[in-house]
Enzyme design. Structure first.
Site, short mmCIF file in Angstrom:
data_model
loop_
_atom_site.label_atom_id
_atom_site.label_comp_id
_atom_site.label_asym_id
_atom_site.label_seq_id
_atom_site.Cartn_x
_atom_site.Cartn_y
_atom_site.Cartn_z
N LYS A 115 0.81 -1.22 0.00
CA LYS A 115 0.00 0.00 0.00
C LYS A 115 0.84 1.27 0.00
O LYS A 115 0.38 2.32 -0.42
CB LYS A 115 -0.95 0.01 1.20
CG LYS A 115 -2.11 -0.97 1.03
CD LYS A 115 -3.22 -0.69 2.01
CE LYS A 115 -4.40 -1.61 1.78
NZ LYS A 115 -5.38 -1.56 2.84
N LYS A 194 -5.14 -10.57 -6.26
CA LYS A 194 -6.22 -10.86 -5.31
C LYS A 194 -7.41 -9.93 -5.58
O LYS A 194 -7.20 -8.77 -5.91
CB LYS A 194 -5.65 -10.59 -3.91
CG LYS A 194 -6.53 -10.96 -2.77
CD LYS A 194 -5.94 -10.41 -1.48
CE LYS A 194 -6.23 -8.94 -1.32
NZ LYS A 194 -5.96 -8.35 -0.01
N LYS A 197 -11.34 -4.24 -3.96
CA LYS A 197 -12.09 -3.12 -4.53
C LYS A 197 -11.13 -2.07 -5.07
O LYS A 197 -11.34 -1.51 -6.14
CB LYS A 197 -12.98 -2.51 -3.45
CG LYS A 197 -13.66 -1.26 -3.93
CD LYS A 197 -15.08 -1.12 -3.51
CE LYS A 197 -15.77 -0.02 -4.27
NZ LYS A 197 -15.89 1.23 -3.50
#
Ligand code: TYM
Length: 328
Positions: A115, A194, A197
């Site tokens: 991230k 994976k 969203k």
């Protein structure tokens, strides 16, 4: 017989996808239906603010998340379902556990690395997120945590933090153990990462009809099967491995195995079978979701009553923690 307690959490993304459903929610429901477990489930809004977000959308995202979970079968008879920020002890314990954590172990977290990739300035919240996750679980002394595979590394860290705390101050918390379901890691429509969203490769749990078909039509299949006349290998096909395996019957699996490997069935036909099976499984959830969203009082009551109970449990744990640490 006293029931075993599990804790789990989910971020209010505004759209729960079938990766969340197959990897975590179905697992919660199986445990609850076994009659052996009680569930404490949190909509983790404090985790959701570690990334930029629209302030005016947050309450709607929370309500939609709660409605989806209730539509799946989470209810006041089998669980407590609450919003994390309604129980302030989560952040109190998180600070305390921060003081029992090391920078090095947090730097190793792959989710943090993914991230923060490419960012010039990395938020401290994103970095210390797994400590808050540890606090979430141990505040309720939950020994079991049903999650998808992507959370395993966070759970290993949680066990380490708990061991360190217990060793220093005396045993307060059980070491939380993950429970993985049958579907550990559902891949996205792109077949390469994976389902998530934020990657835009997800199928919402409440998608149906044309929007669902549009997504399935774009889903990657066995890449080696270039022409309709080429035989395919279902085991190399994401549509088969990630979706058919969980939504279709063994009869359909046999039909697809036979049709795909002999090239008598094309990818579009195979996806049409999937569409029908997904609509059959998920249709009742979407219907119930609509009903709940039209009567939001039911949702808000459940969240509020659960939060009252969770604050009680959490405060009891915190009194023990403060006392063991010499803070009171
Ligand atoms: P979150 O909101 O990303 O996901 C919620 C649950 O769904 C599972 N999951 C998947 N499983 C299989 N395949 C996928 N593609 C997939 N995507 C998501 C996740 O493993 C998770 O179980 N940090 C957590 C929330 C959290 C939590 C906790 C979980 C906060 N505190 C305490 C357990 C215990 C998260 O962001 O999950």
């Amino acid at each position: 017989m006293r029931k075993k307690r599990f804790f789990s959490g989910i971020q209010p993304t505004g759209e729960i996808h079938i990766g969340n459903y197959l990897g975590a929610i179905k697992n919660w429901l199986n445990l609850l239906e076994s009659g052996e477990y009680e569930g404490i489930i949190s909509i983790v809004d404090y985790h959701a603010i570690t990334m930029p977000y629209e302030k005016k959308e947050m309450q709607d995202r929370i309500r939609k998340c709660a409605a989806t979970l209730m539509a799946c079968g989470v209810n006041p008879d089998n669980s407590l379902l609450f919003v994390q920020s309604q129980v302030p002890q989560h952040t109190e314990l998180s600070w305390i556990l921060t003081c029992s954590s090391n920078m090095g172990e947090l730097e190793r977290m792959t989710q943090y690395k993914d991230k923060s990739k490419g960012s010039e300035s990395i938020g401290v919240g994103l970095f210390s997120y797994p400590i808050l996750q540890t606090a979430d679980i141990v505040l309720y002394k939950a020994p079991f945590v049903p999650v998808g595979e992507d959370q395993i590394q966070h759970l290993e860290l949680a066990r380490e933090i708990v061991r360190r705390f217990n060793k220093r101050f005396g045993k307060v918390f059980p070491e939380p153990k993950p429970i993985l379901g049958e579907a550990k890691r559902i891949m996205g429509l792109d077949g390469g990462s994976k389902m998530s969203k934020s990657l835009g490769n997800s199928i919402s749990l409440t998608d149906s009809g044309k929007p669902l078909w549009k997504k399935l039509a774009s889903a990657k299949t066995d890449e080696k099967r270039k022409l309709r006349t080429d035989p395919g290998v279902p085991e190399d096909c994401n549509v088969y491995n990630s979706y058919h395996l969980y939504f279709s019957s063994s009869e359909d699996h046999n039909k697809i195995q036979e049709g795909c490997t002999s090239a008598s069935m094309g990818c579009v036909d195979c996806k049409k079978i999937l569409l029908a099976n997904m609509e059959k499984s998920l249709g009742p959830i979407a219907e119930r979701y609509q009903e709940l969203m039209e009567t939001p009082q039911q949702i808000d009551d459940f969240l509020q009553k659960s939060a009252i109970k969770c604050r009680e449990i959490a405060e009891e744990t915190m009194q023990e923690v403060r006392q063991k640490m010499g803070l009171r």
